[in-house]
Scaffold this motif. Structure first.
Motif, PDB file in Angstrom:
ATOM      1  N   MET A 326       0.808  -1.214   0.000  1.00  0.00           N
ATOM      2  CA  MET A 326       0.000   0.000   0.000  1.00  0.00           C
ATOM      3  C   MET A 326       0.845   1.269   0.000  1.00  0.00           C
ATOM      4  SD  MET A 326      -3.201  -1.025   2.451  1.00  0.00           S
ATOM      5  CE  MET A 326      -4.250   0.234   1.701  1.00  0.00           C
ATOM      6  N   TYR A 327       1.984   1.215   0.671  1.00  0.00           N
ATOM      7  CA  TYR A 327       2.844   2.400   0.792  1.00  0.00           C
ATOM      8  C   TYR A 327       4.298   2.011   0.514  1.00  0.00           C
ATOM      9  CZ  TYR A 327      -1.351   3.985   3.253  1.00  0.00           C
ATOM     10  OH  TYR A 327      -2.652   4.286   3.598  1.00  0.00           O
ATOM     11  N   PRO A 328       4.614   1.600  -0.717  1.00  0.00           N
ATOM     12  CA  PRO A 328       6.005   1.210  -1.009  1.00  0.00           C
ATOM     13  C   PRO A 328       6.930   2.410  -0.839  1.00  0.00           C
ATOM     14  CG  PRO A 328       4.740   1.456  -3.039  1.00  0.00           C
ATOM     15  CD  PRO A 328       3.762   1.569  -1.916  1.00  0.00           C
ATOM     16  N   PRO A 329       8.013   2.278  -0.063  1.00  0.00           N
ATOM     17  CA  PRO A 329       8.903   3.437   0.139  1.00  0.00           C
ATOM     18  C   PRO A 329       9.424   4.012  -1.178  1.00  0.00           C
ATOM     19  CG  PRO A 329       9.417   1.715   1.731  1.00  0.00           C
ATOM     20  CD  PRO A 329       8.433   1.118   0.754  1.00  0.00           C
ATOM     21  N   ALA A 330       9.845   3.138  -2.081  1.00  0.00           N
ATOM     22  CA  ALA A 330      10.292   3.575  -3.416  1.00  0.00           C
ATOM     23  C   ALA A 330       9.099   3.449  -4.355  1.00  0.00           C
ATOM     24  CB  ALA A 330      11.466   2.731  -3.885  1.00  0.00           C
ATOM     25  N   ALA A 331       8.204   4.430  -4.301  1.00  0.00           N
ATOM     26  CA  ALA A 331       6.892   4.306  -4.954  1.00  0.00           C
ATOM     27  C   ALA A 331       6.883   4.805  -6.386  1.00  0.00           C
ATOM     28  CB  ALA A 331       5.840   5.072  -4.139  1.00  0.00           C
ATOM     29  N   PHE A 332       7.997   5.402  -6.840  1.00  0.00           N
ATOM     30  CA  PHE A 332       8.006   6.030  -8.161  1.00  0.00           C
ATOM     31  C   PHE A 332       9.435   5.969  -8.681  1.00  0.00           C
ATOM     32  CE2 PHE A 332       8.004   9.575 -11.163  1.00  0.00           C
ATOM     33  CZ  PHE A 332       6.715   9.601 -11.684  1.00  0.00           C
ATOM     34  N   LEU A 333       9.699   5.079  -9.615  1.00  0.00           N
ATOM     35  CA  LEU A 333      11.038   4.899 -10.162  1.00  0.00           C
ATOM     36  C   LEU A 333      11.059   5.393 -11.606  1.00  0.00           C
ATOM     37  CD1 LEU A 333      11.629   1.220  -8.963  1.00  0.00           C
ATOM     38  CD2 LEU A 333      12.142   3.330  -7.714  1.00  0.00           C
ATOM     39  N   SER A 334      12.225   5.760 -12.092  1.00  0.00           N
ATOM     40  CA  SER A 334      12.307   6.124 -13.507  1.00  0.00           C
ATOM     41  C   SER A 334      13.618   5.623 -14.098  1.00  0.00           C
ATOM     42  CB  SER A 334      12.166   7.633 -13.706  1.00  0.00           C
ATOM     43  OG  SER A 334      13.167   8.338 -13.017  1.00  0.00           O
ATOM     44  N   ARG A 335      13.553   5.285 -15.369  1.00  0.00           N
ATOM     45  CA  ARG A 335      14.688   4.780 -16.114  1.00  0.00           C
ATOM     46  C   ARG A 335      14.788   5.558 -17.427  1.00  0.00           C
ATOM     47  NH1 ARG A 335      15.242   2.805 -11.795  1.00  0.00           N
ATOM     48  NH2 ARG A 335      15.592   0.630 -11.218  1.00  0.00           N
ATOM     49  N   ILE A 355       8.836   5.462 -16.831  1.00  0.00           N
ATOM     50  CA  ILE A 355       8.446   5.641 -15.431  1.00  0.00           C
ATOM     51  C   ILE A 355       7.837   4.339 -14.918  1.00  0.00           C
ATOM     52  CG2 ILE A 355       6.936   6.926 -13.854  1.00  0.00           C
ATOM     53  CD1 ILE A 355       7.048   9.203 -16.053  1.00  0.00           C
ATOM     54  N   LEU A 356       8.288   3.896 -13.756  1.00  0.00           N
ATOM     55  CA  LEU A 356       7.759   2.690 -13.117  1.00  0.00           C
ATOM     56  C   LEU A 356       7.031   3.144 -11.850  1.00  0.00           C
ATOM     57  CD1 LEU A 356      11.062   0.569 -13.330  1.00  0.00           C
ATOM     58  CD2 LEU A 356       9.387   1.020 -15.139  1.00  0.00           C
ATOM     59  N   PRO A 357       5.722   3.416 -11.941  1.00  0.00           N
ATOM     60  CA  PRO A 357       4.983   3.938 -10.793  1.00  0.00           C
ATOM     61  C   PRO A 357       4.545   2.786  -9.885  1.00  0.00           C
ATOM     62  CG  PRO A 357       3.527   3.882 -12.686  1.00  0.00           C
ATOM     63  CD  PRO A 357       4.849   3.300 -13.130  1.00  0.00           C
ATOM     64  N   ILE A 358       5.411   2.374  -8.982  1.00  0.00           N
ATOM     65  CA  ILE A 358       5.128   1.210  -8.137  1.00  0.00           C
ATOM     66  C   ILE A 358       3.846   1.425  -7.330  1.00  0.00           C
ATOM     67  CG2 ILE A 358       6.073  -0.350  -6.398  1.00  0.00           C
ATOM     68  CD1 ILE A 358       7.608  -0.296  -9.104  1.00  0.00           C
ATOM     69  N   TYR A 359       3.584   2.665  -6.939  1.00  0.00           N
ATOM     70  CA  TYR A 359       2.347   2.967  -6.203  1.00  0.00           C
ATOM     71  C   TYR A 359       1.125   2.559  -7.029  1.00  0.00           C
ATOM     72  CZ  TYR A 359      -1.153   5.597  -3.546  1.00  0.00           C
ATOM     73  OH  TYR A 359      -2.257   5.953  -2.810  1.00  0.00           O
ATOM     74  N   ALA A 360       1.103   2.901  -8.325  1.00  0.00           N
ATOM     75  CA  ALA A 360      -0.032   2.545  -9.193  1.00  0.00           C
ATOM     76  C   ALA A 360      -0.063   1.044  -9.462  1.00  0.00           C
ATOM     77  CB  ALA A 360       0.052   3.323 -10.507  1.00  0.00           C
ATOM     78  N   LEU A 361       1.109   0.425  -9.645  1.00  0.00           N
ATOM     79  CA  LEU A 361       1.166  -1.030  -9.853  1.00  0.00           C
ATOM     80  C   LEU A 361       0.537  -1.767  -8.674  1.00  0.00           C
ATOM     81  CD1 LEU A 361       2.459  -3.526 -11.431  1.00  0.00           C
ATOM     82  CD2 LEU A 361       4.359  -3.285  -9.796  1.00  0.00           C
ATOM     83  N   HIS A 362       0.870  -1.338  -7.463  1.00  0.00           N
ATOM     84  CA  HIS A 362       0.381  -2.013  -6.251  1.00  0.00           C
ATOM     85  C   HIS A 362      -1.087  -1.739  -5.964  1.00  0.00           C
ATOM     86  CE1 HIS A 362       4.575  -2.703  -4.217  1.00  0.00           C
ATOM     87  NE2 HIS A 362       4.455  -3.305  -5.376  1.00  0.00           N
ATOM     88  N   ARG A 363      -1.690  -0.790  -6.702  1.00  0.00           N
ATOM     89  CA  ARG A 363      -3.115  -0.491  -6.513  1.00  0.00           C
ATOM     90  C   ARG A 363      -3.880  -0.636  -7.833  1.00  0.00           C
ATOM     91  NH1 ARG A 363      -4.299   2.920  -1.660  1.00  0.00           N
ATOM     92  NH2 ARG A 363      -2.406   2.913  -0.365  1.00  0.00           N
ATOM     93  N   HIS A 364      -3.332  -1.455  -8.725  1.00  0.00           N
ATOM     94  CA  HIS A 364      -3.917  -1.599 -10.062  1.00  0.00           C
ATOM     95  C   HIS A 364      -5.196  -2.433 -10.016  1.00  0.00           C
ATOM     96  CE1 HIS A 364      -4.102  -2.048 -14.409  1.00  0.00           C
ATOM     97  NE2 HIS A 364      -3.160  -1.129 -14.484  1.00  0.00           N
ATOM     98  N   TYR A 390       4.307  -7.251  -7.672  1.00  0.00           N
ATOM     99  CA  TYR A 390       4.582  -6.751  -6.317  1.00  0.00           C
ATOM    100  C   TYR A 390       6.074  -6.471  -6.216  1.00  0.00           C
ATOM    101  CZ  TYR A 390       4.860  -6.888  -1.166  1.00  0.00           C
ATOM    102  OH  TYR A 390       5.090  -6.601   0.169  1.00  0.00           O
ATOM    103  N   LEU A 391       6.437  -5.182  -6.197  1.00  0.00           N
ATOM    104  CA  LEU A 391       7.849  -4.817  -6.323  1.00  0.00           C
ATOM    105  C   LEU A 391       8.279  -3.804  -5.258  1.00  0.00           C
ATOM    106  CD1 LEU A 391       7.951  -4.384 -10.218  1.00  0.00           C
ATOM    107  CD2 LEU A 391       8.853  -6.316  -8.904  1.00  0.00           C
ATOM    108  N   PRO A 392       8.100  -4.115  -3.976  1.00  0.00           N
ATOM    109  CA  PRO A 392       8.516  -3.148  -2.952  1.00  0.00           C
ATOM    110  C   PRO A 392      10.026  -2.934  -2.903  1.00  0.00           C
ATOM    111  CG  PRO A 392       7.939  -5.237  -1.927  1.00  0.00           C
ATOM    112  CD  PRO A 392       7.536  -5.340  -3.375  1.00  0.00           C
TER     113      PRO A 392
END
Length: 452
Positions: A326-335, A355-364, A390-392
């Motif tokens: 729900m609250y991944p510390p690294a919630a927004f990655l970019s390459r 952009i790898l928006p882990i926050y959106a992935l985990h709430r998809h 699931y990529l925390p």
């Protein structure tokens, strides 16, 4: 399955209207996660142009392609390096290619299961000190985020520089906080895609405290070299003794210092956030909190948790896993794409930002049932959760090197606190999830503390 009747926990208001350059800049200054459109929780990929071309990727197969199958074609973005390099140099977190590879091979044994387990007593001792501090807050509200930052910083300081010689923990902590606060916000030039040699005004005059911290760390490392290893060895000793198994290369003082500062920054902040959000979620759901307390008390009695208890605390571990979802510390990655590619049928050109928006992935909505609800039982069978859904801690070759350390510490501290205390929300004090460098609870996590 536990009955879920609690209100939905705090979430980010994702935007529903297109944003231009200026709006994107203002959103990134407030909260990086506000750059994510709400539709990102319903589709596999989005593409657009805001200064430069970008693709926002939420598809597990596409994420596998970026993070594992073609990892060399997708190095960390320029923005990430601009923010972090002045603080942690060309260390594991930001290095690429051969420079990253030899450091990873050298550091990997430091975080072996045996070495991480051997650090358990430090975590247990920190949990006991946290209990002692919270005892003084019984009957009133306390900021559990502040308390968890204190507890996890004690752990990382003890396992990094165990004797603390020449290393003022309070000043190191303050320097890190100052640096993140002053430099981690996205610049308008970042949004426009300006090259890295163009100065970012918000980063020109910062970092003096961080430079002093580097000098202190250098002195502490040189002193340890002269004195010899401690017993049991701490992370500094293990890193000092390590070498690249292929080349035999060992880290210089500067390389050790940059990596140790990386471990300090990442090693306390992310675990403190996970614990803070986990306690907040438990406070919102008395049924889950009560079940976890019963589990912890049955295993621990009136003592703090240890490494030997971990296997008998499955619900506490599931709460940690769900907090990380729900609250991944690294919630927004970019390459940054370095080669032409196809992601989910979409053309990717060299220079595009992915952009790898882990926050959106985990709430998809297509990947998780009722994704905004707190449901630890999603992780009853962890193998049932598809790997790139699931990529925390990220994944692929660059998966977080300290993941097992963080999970071990989180379960030890959380079980100890839930066995001793009851936590309840404070009306009007709901934390707001805001991401600058990590996903923090703006305003703290204020909970009422009672003895169990």
């Amino acid at each position: 399955m536990l009955d879920v009747t609690s209100p939905l926990p705090a979430r980010v208001a994702l935007h529903t209207e297109p944003m231009g350059v200026w709006q994107s800049f203002r959103a990134a200054q407030r909260n990086v996660l506000e750059l994510i459109p709400e539709v990102a929780t319903r589709v596999p990929i989005l593409s657009g142009r805001t200064g430069k071309r970008w693709h926002m990727l939420m598809d597990p197969e596409g994420l596998k392609q970026v993070l594992r199958d073609r990892v060399d074609d997708y190095p960390k973005s320029v923005v990430t390096k601009l923010i972090l390099e002045p603080a942690i140099g060309d260390s594991l977190f930001v290095a690429e290619g051969a420079q990253w590879m030899w450091q990873r091979r050298t550091a990997a044994p430091v975080f072996s299961h045996r070495n991480v387990s051997a650090l358990g007593p430090v975590m247990t001792a920190a949990a006991e000190r946290s209990v002692a501090r919270l005892d003084r807050s019984v009957g009133r509200a306390a900021d559990l985020f502040d308390e968890m930052v204190t507890a996890t910083f004690e752990v990382i300081a003890d396992v990094t520089f165990s004797d603390g010689s020449g290393f003022d923990r309070a000043s190191v902590h303050e320097a890190i906080e100052q640096y993140i606060g002053a430099t981690a916000k996205v610049s308008l030039l970042d949004v426009l895609g300006a090259p890295p040699w163009v100065p970012r005004p918000n980063r020109l005059f910062t970092g003096s405290a961080m430079r002093q911290t580097k000098r202190l760390a250098d002195r502490a490392i040189e002193a340890r070299k002269a004195e010899g290893a401690k017993a049991p060895p701490d992370l500094l000793d293990l890193l000092m003794a390590g070498s690249d198994p292929e080349s035999g290369r060992q880290m210089t003082t500067a390389e050790m210092r940059d990596n140790l500062l990386t471990f300090i920054v990442a090693g306390h902040e992310t675990t403190a956030l996970t614990l803070s959000w986990a306690l907040y979620l438990c406070a919102l759901d008395p049924a889950v909190q009560s079940a976890a307390r019963e589990e912890a008390q049955a295993v621990l009695g009136d003592r703090a948790a240890t490494v030997a208890d971990l296997a008998r605390l499955p619900l506490v571990r599931r709460i940690v896993d769900e907090a990380l979802r729900m609250y991944p510390p690294a919630a927004f990655l970019s390459r940054t794409a370095m080669a032409a590619d196809i992601l989910c049928g979409r053309e990717v050109r060299p220079g595009d930002t992915v952009i790898l928006p882990i926050y959106a992935l985990h709430r998809h909505r297509l990947l998780w049932e009722d994704p905004d609800a707190f449901r630890p039982d999603r992780f009853t069978d962890p193998k049932a959760v598809p790997r790139f859904q699931y990529l925390p801690f990220g994944d692929g070759p660059r998966i977080c090197i300290g993941a097992s350390f963080a999970l071990q510490e989180a379960v030890i501290v959380l079980a100890t606190l839930l066995a001793r205390f009851r936590f309840a929300p404070v009306p009007g004090k709901e934390p707001k999830p805001v991401m600058i460098l990590t996903l923090r609870p703006q305003g703290g996590v204020w909970l009422k503390v009672e003895r169990a």
